[in-house]
Design a protein around this motif. Structure first.
Motif, mmCIF file in Angstrom:
data_model
loop_
_atom_site.group_PDB
_atom_site.id
_atom_site.type_symbol
_atom_site.label_atom_id
_atom_site.label_comp_id
_atom_site.label_asym_id
_atom_site.label_seq_id
_atom_site.Cartn_x
_atom_site.Cartn_y
_atom_site.Cartn_z
ATOM 1 N N HIS A 50 0.805 -1.409 3.352
ATOM 2 C CA HIS A 50 1.024 -1.644 1.930
ATOM 3 C C HIS A 50 -0.306 -1.769 1.194
ATOM 4 O O HIS A 50 -1.321 -2.179 1.776
ATOM 5 N N LEU A 51 -0.279 -1.451 -0.081
ATOM 6 C CA LEU A 51 -1.414 -1.711 -0.956
ATOM 7 C C LEU A 51 -0.868 -2.405 -2.207
ATOM 8 O O LEU A 51 -0.206 -1.774 -3.033
ATOM 9 N N GLN A 52 -1.099 -3.705 -2.279
ATOM 10 C CA GLN A 52 -0.693 -4.472 -3.454
ATOM 11 C C GLN A 52 -1.791 -4.369 -4.492
ATOM 12 O O GLN A 52 -2.935 -4.733 -4.218
ATOM 13 N N MET A 53 -1.444 -3.868 -5.659
ATOM 14 C CA MET A 53 -2.425 -3.644 -6.721
ATOM 15 C C MET A 53 -2.080 -4.518 -7.918
ATOM 16 O O MET A 53 -1.019 -4.351 -8.525
ATOM 17 N N ASN A 54 -2.963 -5.450 -8.225
ATOM 18 C CA ASN A 54 -2.773 -6.355 -9.358
ATOM 19 C C ASN A 54 -3.851 -6.121 -10.411
ATOM 20 O O ASN A 54 -4.875 -5.494 -10.134
ATOM 21 N N SER A 55 -3.607 -6.629 -11.595
ATOM 22 C CA SER A 55 -4.579 -6.511 -12.696
ATOM 23 C C SER A 55 -5.043 -5.071 -12.855
ATOM 24 O O SER A 55 -6.242 -4.786 -12.956
ATOM 25 N N LEU A 56 -4.091 -4.168 -12.887
ATOM 26 C CA LEU A 56 -4.431 -2.744 -12.932
ATOM 27 C C LEU A 56 -5.116 -2.374 -14.241
ATOM 28 O O LEU A 56 -4.831 -2.942 -15.306
ATOM 29 N N LYS A 57 -6.040 -1.416 -14.119
ATOM 30 C CA LYS A 57 -6.821 -0.936 -15.255
ATOM 31 C C LYS A 57 -6.563 0.567 -15.434
ATOM 32 O O LYS A 57 -6.211 1.251 -14.470
ATOM 33 N N PRO A 58 -6.773 1.081 -16.626
ATOM 34 C CA PRO A 58 -6.585 2.528 -16.833
ATOM 35 C C PRO A 58 -7.429 3.355 -15.862
ATOM 36 O O PRO A 58 -6.989 4.434 -15.432
ATOM 37 N N GLU A 59 -8.592 2.861 -15.481
ATOM 38 C CA GLU A 59 -9.447 3.604 -14.552
ATOM 39 C C GLU A 59 -8.908 3.613 -13.124
ATOM 40 O O GLU A 59 -9.462 4.297 -12.257
ATOM 41 N N ASP A 60 -7.846 2.885 -12.863
ATOM 42 C CA ASP A 60 -7.181 2.957 -11.554
ATOM 43 C C ASP A 60 -6.212 4.135 -11.478
ATOM 44 O O ASP A 60 -5.652 4.416 -10.412
ATOM 45 N N THR A 61 -6.011 4.823 -12.592
ATOM 46 C CA THR A 61 -5.116 5.972 -12.617
ATOM 47 C C THR A 61 -5.620 7.053 -11.666
ATOM 48 O O THR A 61 -6.774 7.478 -11.749
ATOM 49 N N ALA A 62 -4.764 7.465 -10.734
ATOM 50 C CA ALA A 62 -5.149 8.451 -9.719
ATOM 51 C C ALA A 62 -3.947 8.755 -8.838
ATOM 52 O O ALA A 62 -2.915 8.071 -8.914
ATOM 53 N N VAL A 63 -4.106 9.761 -7.995
ATOM 54 C CA VAL A 63 -3.171 9.968 -6.900
ATOM 55 C C VAL A 63 -3.703 9.167 -5.713
ATOM 56 O O VAL A 63 -4.877 9.304 -5.350
ATOM 57 N N TYR A 64 -2.850 8.328 -5.151
ATOM 58 C CA TYR A 64 -3.241 7.472 -4.045
ATOM 59 C C TYR A 64 -2.710 8.048 -2.736
ATOM 60 O O TYR A 64 -1.530 8.405 -2.634
ATOM 61 N N TYR A 65 -3.610 8.116 -1.752
ATOM 62 C CA TYR A 65 -3.286 8.688 -0.457
ATOM 63 C C TYR A 65 -3.440 7.662 0.653
ATOM 64 O O TYR A 65 -4.405 6.889 0.671
ATOM 65 N N CYS A 66 -2.522 7.706 1.580
ATOM 66 C CA CYS A 66 -2.618 6.936 2.814
ATOM 67 C C CYS A 66 -3.220 7.839 3.886
ATOM 68 O O CYS A 66 -2.934 9.048 3.918
ATOM 69 N N ALA A 67 -4.044 7.274 4.763
ATOM 70 C CA ALA A 67 -4.690 8.073 5.805
ATOM 71 C C ALA A 67 -4.868 7.243 7.070
ATOM 72 O O ALA A 67 -4.899 6.009 7.009
ATOM 73 N N ALA A 68 -4.993 7.937 8.198
ATOM 74 C CA ALA A 68 -5.170 7.257 9.484
ATOM 75 C C ALA A 68 -6.248 7.952 10.311
ATOM 76 O O ALA A 68 -6.365 9.181 10.295
ATOM 77 N N ARG A 69 -7.029 7.155 11.025
ATOM 78 C CA ARG A 69 -8.041 7.705 11.939
ATOM 79 C C ARG A 69 -8.106 6.836 13.182
ATOM 80 O O ARG A 69 -7.773 5.645 13.137
ATOM 81 N N GLY A 70 -8.549 7.446 14.273
ATOM 82 C CA GLY A 70 -8.779 6.680 15.479
ATOM 83 C C GLY A 70 -9.862 5.646 15.232
ATOM 84 O O GLY A 70 -10.777 5.871 14.432
ATOM 85 N N ILE A 71 -9.771 4.531 15.916
ATOM 86 C CA ILE A 71 -10.651 3.404 15.623
ATOM 87 C C ILE A 71 -12.111 3.726 15.884
ATOM 88 O O ILE A 71 -13.002 3.109 15.280
ATOM 89 N N PHE A 72 -12.394 4.687 16.748
ATOM 90 C CA PHE A 72 -13.776 5.047 17.036
ATOM 91 C C PHE A 72 -14.218 6.314 16.324
ATOM 92 O O PHE A 72 -15.316 6.804 16.555
ATOM 93 N N ARG A 73 -13.356 6.838 15.476
ATOM 94 C CA ARG A 73 -13.690 8.063 14.746
ATOM 95 C C ARG A 73 -14.103 7.730 13.320
ATOM 96 O O ARG A 73 -13.723 6.703 12.765
ATOM 97 N N SER A 74 -14.892 8.622 12.724
ATOM 98 C CA SER A 74 -15.304 8.439 11.339
ATOM 99 C C SER A 74 -14.505 9.329 10.402
ATOM 100 O O SER A 74 -14.544 9.137 9.186
ATOM 101 N N VAL A 75 -13.773 10.281 10.984
ATOM 102 C CA VAL A 75 -13.003 11.227 10.173
ATOM 103 C C VAL A 75 -11.529 10.841 10.223
ATOM 104 O O VAL A 75 -10.993 10.532 11.285
ATOM 105 N N TYR A 76 -10.896 10.873 9.067
ATOM 106 C CA TYR A 76 -9.459 10.592 9.015
ATOM 107 C C TYR A 76 -8.697 11.846 9.434
ATOM 108 O O TYR A 76 -8.884 12.920 8.862
ATOM 109 N N ASP A 77 -7.840 11.681 10.432
ATOM 110 C CA ASP A 77 -7.124 12.816 11.010
ATOM 111 C C ASP A 77 -5.817 13.125 10.294
ATOM 112 O O ASP A 77 -5.360 14.263 10.289
#
Length: 119
Positions: free
Chosen positions: A80-107
């Protein structure tokens, strides 16, 4: 097959709140790190928050620190991502991503959910 499915986006007035969810399936995520990113029109995708699936301290971008909270529900395979006190500059498409714990790239990436904050 790994799937990340975001939900919870929408239109909200400045100062309001939204809670995004990311349902993860297709594998065991215990050795993964789950992140939220966002991309505003005409801008590059940027990091928002990250949390190890197995627990531990989350990290946040400075722009959302103190306003957003990332959490995970291991029993429901959901982040989950709880977003409070939202601002107009928070406007965007939000993406969820996952990576292995030892990797730097999201797979793995979700399809994104639109968040629009009106002034």
């Amino acid at each position: 097959q790994v799937q990340l499915v975001e939900s919870g986006g929408g239109l909200v007035e400045a100062g309001g709140s939204l809670r995004l969810s990311c349902a993860a399936s297709g594998r065991t995520f215990s050795s993964y790190v789950m992140g939220w990113f966002r991309q505003a029109p005409g801008k590059e995708r940027e990091f928002v928050a990250v949390i190890p699936w197995s627990g531990g301290n989350p990290s946040y971008a400075d722009s959302v620190k103190g306003r957003f909270t990332i959490s995970r529900d291991a029993a429901k395979n959901t982040v989950h991502l709880q977003m409070n006190s939202l601002k107009p500059e928070d406007t965007a498409v939000y993406y969820c991503a996952a990576r292995g714990i030892f990797r730097s790239v999201y797979d793995y990436w979700g399809q994104g959910t639109q968040v629009t904050v009106s002034s």
